[in-house]
Design an enzyme around this catalytic site. Structure first.
Site, PDB file in Angstrom:
ATOM      1  N   LYS A 130       0.665 -24.763 114.301  1.00 59.85           N
ATOM      2  CA  LYS A 130       1.880 -25.630 113.597  1.00 59.85           C
ATOM      3  C   LYS A 130       3.038 -24.819 113.690  1.00 59.85           C
ATOM      4  O   LYS A 130       4.106 -25.338 113.748  1.00 59.85           O
ATOM      5  CB  LYS A 130       1.317 -26.274 112.473  1.00 59.85           C
ATOM      6  CG  LYS A 130       1.010 -25.180 111.251  1.00 59.85           C
ATOM      7  CD  LYS A 130       0.642 -25.956 109.925  1.00 59.85           C
ATOM      8  CE  LYS A 130       0.309 -25.033 109.163  1.00 59.85           C
ATOM      9  NZ  LYS A 130       1.299 -24.042 108.553  1.00 59.85           N
ATOM     10  N   ARG A 134       1.372 -29.547 100.900  1.00 61.90           N
ATOM     11  CA  ARG A 134      -0.107 -29.014 101.238  1.00 61.90           C
ATOM     12  C   ARG A 134      -1.236 -29.703 100.269  1.00 61.90           C
ATOM     13  O   ARG A 134      -2.380 -29.254 100.449  1.00 61.90           O
ATOM     14  CB  ARG A 134      -0.103 -27.424 100.829  1.00 61.90           C
ATOM     15  CG  ARG A 134      -0.895 -27.012 101.867  1.00 61.90           C
ATOM     16  CD  ARG A 134      -0.219 -25.602 102.231  1.00 61.90           C
ATOM     17  NE  ARG A 134      -0.921 -24.395 102.806  1.00 61.90           N
ATOM     18  CZ  ARG A 134      -0.358 -23.865 103.787  1.00 61.90           C
ATOM     19  NH1 ARG A 134       0.724 -23.934 104.213  1.00 61.90           N
ATOM     20  NH2 ARG A 134      -1.022 -22.644 104.160  1.00 61.90           N
ATOM     21  N   ARG A 165      -4.959 -13.583 116.003  1.00 57.83           N
ATOM     22  CA  ARG A 165      -3.757 -12.892 115.377  1.00 57.83           C
ATOM     23  C   ARG A 165      -3.827 -11.863 114.343  1.00 57.83           C
ATOM     24  O   ARG A 165      -2.841 -11.159 114.115  1.00 57.83           O
ATOM     25  CB  ARG A 165      -3.024 -14.448 114.444  1.00 57.83           C
ATOM     26  CG  ARG A 165      -2.060 -14.416 113.980  1.00 57.83           C
ATOM     27  CD  ARG A 165      -1.210 -15.522 113.565  1.00 57.83           C
ATOM     28  NE  ARG A 165      -1.983 -15.840 111.990  1.00 57.83           N
ATOM     29  CZ  ARG A 165      -1.721 -17.179 111.651  1.00 57.83           C
ATOM     30  NH1 ARG A 165      -0.869 -18.088 112.168  1.00 57.83           N
ATOM     31  NH2 ARG A 165      -2.178 -17.506 110.502  1.00 57.83           N
ATOM     32  N   ARG A 192      -1.915  -9.706 109.754  1.00 60.50           N
ATOM     33  CA  ARG A 192      -1.618 -10.494 108.642  1.00 60.50           C
ATOM     34  C   ARG A 192      -2.704 -10.170 107.676  1.00 60.50           C
ATOM     35  O   ARG A 192      -3.831 -10.448 107.872  1.00 60.50           O
ATOM     36  CB  ARG A 192      -1.414 -11.766 108.677  1.00 60.50           C
ATOM     37  CG  ARG A 192       0.043 -12.378 109.221  1.00 60.50           C
ATOM     38  CD  ARG A 192       0.195 -13.631 109.389  1.00 60.50           C
ATOM     39  NE  ARG A 192      -0.359 -14.559 108.686  1.00 60.50           N
ATOM     40  CZ  ARG A 192       0.000 -16.165 108.493  1.00 60.50           C
ATOM     41  NH1 ARG A 192       0.699 -16.203 109.264  1.00 60.50           N
ATOM     42  NH2 ARG A 192      -0.375 -16.569 107.438  1.00 60.50           N
ATOM     43  N   ARG A 235      -9.002 -20.346 103.171  1.00 63.54           N
ATOM     44  CA  ARG A 235      -7.745 -21.204 103.640  1.00 63.54           C
ATOM     45  C   ARG A 235      -8.232 -22.275 104.255  1.00 63.54           C
ATOM     46  O   ARG A 235      -7.702 -23.431 104.040  1.00 63.54           O
ATOM     47  CB  ARG A 235      -6.952 -20.325 104.452  1.00 63.54           C
ATOM     48  CG  ARG A 235      -6.311 -19.174 103.617  1.00 63.54           C
ATOM     49  CD  ARG A 235      -5.565 -18.157 104.533  1.00 63.54           C
ATOM     50  NE  ARG A 235      -4.170 -18.367 105.083  1.00 63.54           N
ATOM     51  CZ  ARG A 235      -3.632 -18.585 106.240  1.00 63.54           C
ATOM     52  NH1 ARG A 235      -4.313 -17.817 107.087  1.00 63.54           N
ATOM     53  NH2 ARG A 235      -2.556 -18.946 106.464  1.00 63.54           N
TER      54      ARG A 235
HETATM   55  P1  AMP Z   1       1.092 -20.570 106.028  1.00 59.02           P
HETATM   56  O1  AMP Z   1       1.742 -19.556 106.791  1.00 59.02           O
HETATM   57  O2  AMP Z   1       1.601 -21.970 105.946  1.00 59.02           O
HETATM   58  O3  AMP Z   1      -0.544 -20.803 106.401  1.00 59.02           O
HETATM   59  O4  AMP Z   1       1.011 -20.003 104.530  1.00 59.02           O
HETATM   60  C1  AMP Z   1       0.753 -18.698 104.120  1.00 59.02           C
HETATM   61  C2  AMP Z   1       0.246 -18.362 102.646  1.00 59.02           C
HETATM   62  O5  AMP Z   1       1.469 -19.027 101.647  1.00 59.02           O
HETATM   63  C3  AMP Z   1      -0.809 -19.620 102.149  1.00 59.02           C
HETATM   64  O6  AMP Z   1      -2.211 -19.342 102.326  1.00 59.02           O
HETATM   65  C4  AMP Z   1      -0.483 -20.165 100.729  1.00 59.02           C
HETATM   66  O7  AMP Z   1      -0.765 -18.800  99.955  1.00 59.02           O
HETATM   67  C5  AMP Z   1       1.115 -19.815 100.763  1.00 59.02           C
HETATM   68  N1  AMP Z   1       1.812 -21.365 100.944  1.00 59.02           N
HETATM   69  C6  AMP Z   1       2.445 -21.921 101.808  1.00 59.02           C
HETATM   70  N2  AMP Z   1       2.889 -23.056 101.664  1.00 59.02           N
HETATM   71  C7  AMP Z   1       2.334 -23.180 100.505  1.00 59.02           C
HETATM   72  C8  AMP Z   1       2.450 -24.775  99.943  1.00 59.02           C
HETATM   73  N3  AMP Z   1       2.922 -25.805 100.307  1.00 59.02           N
HETATM   74  N4  AMP Z   1       1.869 -24.657  98.715  1.00 59.02           N
HETATM   75  C9  AMP Z   1       1.136 -23.574  98.201  1.00 59.02           C
HETATM   76  N5  AMP Z   1       1.399 -22.393  98.664  1.00 59.02           N
HETATM   77  C10 AMP Z   1       1.777 -22.524 100.144  1.00 59.02           C
END
Ligand code: AMP
Length: 197
Positions: free
Chosen positions: A14, A89, A128, A134, A145
């Site tokens: 995404k 989310r 990744r 990461r 996750r």
């Molecule tokens: P992502 O790159 O979108 O997978 O986000 C990485 C991490 O950032 C997630 O595992 C959460 O810890 C935090 N995060 C990102 N977006 C949100 C959100 N909308 N609400 C809460 N935590 C978020």
């Protein structure tokens, strides 16, 4: 004016597709994950608050996350539209975003649901982890996750489906193929891209 949201499990691609599609429609791609990671590496107050949460793969509290997004959406470049990646989310964040957009007399035009089989997203995430290192890509954190996605994020799609704005896109294929599927679905809604891809 194009206001989009892209939703998919970790490893669905995404982030990559969000950037491509945003470019095609001439709008900024706004990724809460990227914003939080930048805050962590920059050592800001926000970064210090969210570091441990992100490393565990848990969700940052809604009040904090929604405040960060409201600030970002208030910037000039988002006045003509935006693509949100990774926010909302959960259902609480859907309520926060609805309230914010209603206050501006705006609404989302489309929600792109990017689907990939669980095995495929796990293998992409492991790759990744090797390539980018990461800290939230370890096996245990990945499982956490994906569990959070299924329990908390997937239900937001029901809300948007009821509004008739969800386009379900098959996320398996080449990057170009997937991008074309998304763009075709958005164009079928009458949304107009600004750049040739
Ligand atoms: P992502 O790159 O979108 O997978 O986000 C990485 C991490 O950032 C997630 O595992 C959460 O810890 C935090 N995060 C990102 N977006 C949100 C959100 N909308 N609400 C809460 N935590 C978020």
């Amino acid at each position: 004016m194009t206001r989009l949201l892209i939703v998919g499990p970790q490893g669905s691609g995404k982030g990559t597709q969000g950037v491509r599609v945003a470019e095609a429609f001439g709008i900024p791609a706004i990724s809460t994950g990227d914003m939080f990671r930048a805050a962590v590496s920059g050592g800001s107050d926000l970064g210090n608050q969210v570091k441990a949460i992100i490393e565990a793969g848990d969700l940052v509290p809604d009040s904090l996350t929604s405040a960060v997004v409201r600030d970002r959406l208030a910037q000039d470049d988002a006045a003509e539209g935006f693509l949100l990646d990774g926010y909302p989310r959960n259902l609480g964040q859907v309520g926060d975003l609805d309230a914010f957009l209603q206050g501006r007399d705006e609404q989302l035009d489309a929600v792109i649901e990017l689907s990939v089989p669980r095995d495929e997203s796990i293998s992409r995430l492991s790759l990744r982890a090797q390539e980018q290192g990461r800290t939230d890509d370890t096996e245990e954190v990945i499982a956490n996750r994906l569990g959070i996605y299924e329990r908390e994020t997937a239900p937001i799609l029901d809300v948007y489906r009821e509004r008739g704005i969800v386009d379900a896109i098959d996320g398996v294929g080449t990057l170009d193929e997937i991008e074309q599927r998304i763009i075709a679905a958005l164009e079928a809604r009458g949304l107009v891209r600004t750049a040739d891809v």
